[in-house]
Design an enzyme around this catalytic site. Sequence first.
Site, short mmCIF file in Angstrom:
data_model
loop_
_atom_site.label_atom_id
_atom_site.label_comp_id
_atom_site.label_asym_id
_atom_site.label_seq_id
_atom_site.Cartn_x
_atom_site.Cartn_y
_atom_site.Cartn_z
N ASP A 31 20.14 50.75 89.79
CA ASP A 31 21.05 51.13 88.63
C ASP A 31 21.23 51.56 87.57
OD1 ASP A 31 23.98 52.73 89.14
OD2 ASP A 31 25.32 50.67 88.57
N ASP A 33 24.08 52.45 85.17
CA ASP A 33 24.96 52.37 83.92
C ASP A 33 25.65 50.92 85.05
OD1 ASP A 33 24.73 55.12 83.64
OD2 ASP A 33 26.79 56.03 84.50
#
Length: 203
Positions: A31, A33
Amino acid sequence: MTPNKKNLQPLVITNNEDIKYAIPQSAVFLDRDGVIIEEQPNYLRSEDAINYIPGSIQAIKDINDHNIPIIVVTNQSAVGRKIISLDQATLLNKIIMKEIENRGGKITAIYMCYHHPKDNCPCRKPSPMMPFLAKKQLNLDLGESYFIGDTLKDMETATAAQLKSILVLTGHGQGEYKTLDATKRSEYTIATDLLDATHKIFA
Ligand SMILES: [Zn+2]
């Protein structure tokens, strides 16, 4: 008019390389952020708000050193919410890829769902569609691959795609972890941050 969800696709950003492995390749899905860069309170909207989480670029380099490609899988509904344009979101991803490259690391591709949650697109995590698409486009072995994220939604994505998963405590991770009761916690592999997660993969 209701958008036809079948027509909605994630955006795939690469280094202009057309990679398809000859034999199924294990990968590390990340991922963005809260894992690579710090989570912003109201979405990443500008280059000056890009802050790398300490150790994240080192972790990327460590994964690269094992000849394992890194695929970023990110929801950026700020585009669908009309907070930033698709061009801006694409540019920010390219800037991140370039900066990591300048610091000696490499991200092979970024898969970005940029739709509004109400679009009911097929790609938004926790849908496993983006890992599945990467598997098809790059020839990846998902059963031998990891997904590292900071949310339970990421963990759900990993499970649906039959990826091994690690929950990091950066970004939303600490808060997400606190919502789990003790028995549930034991079902997850937890790492303090991306660098620690990398150590767990290669231990
Ligand atoms: Zn989408």
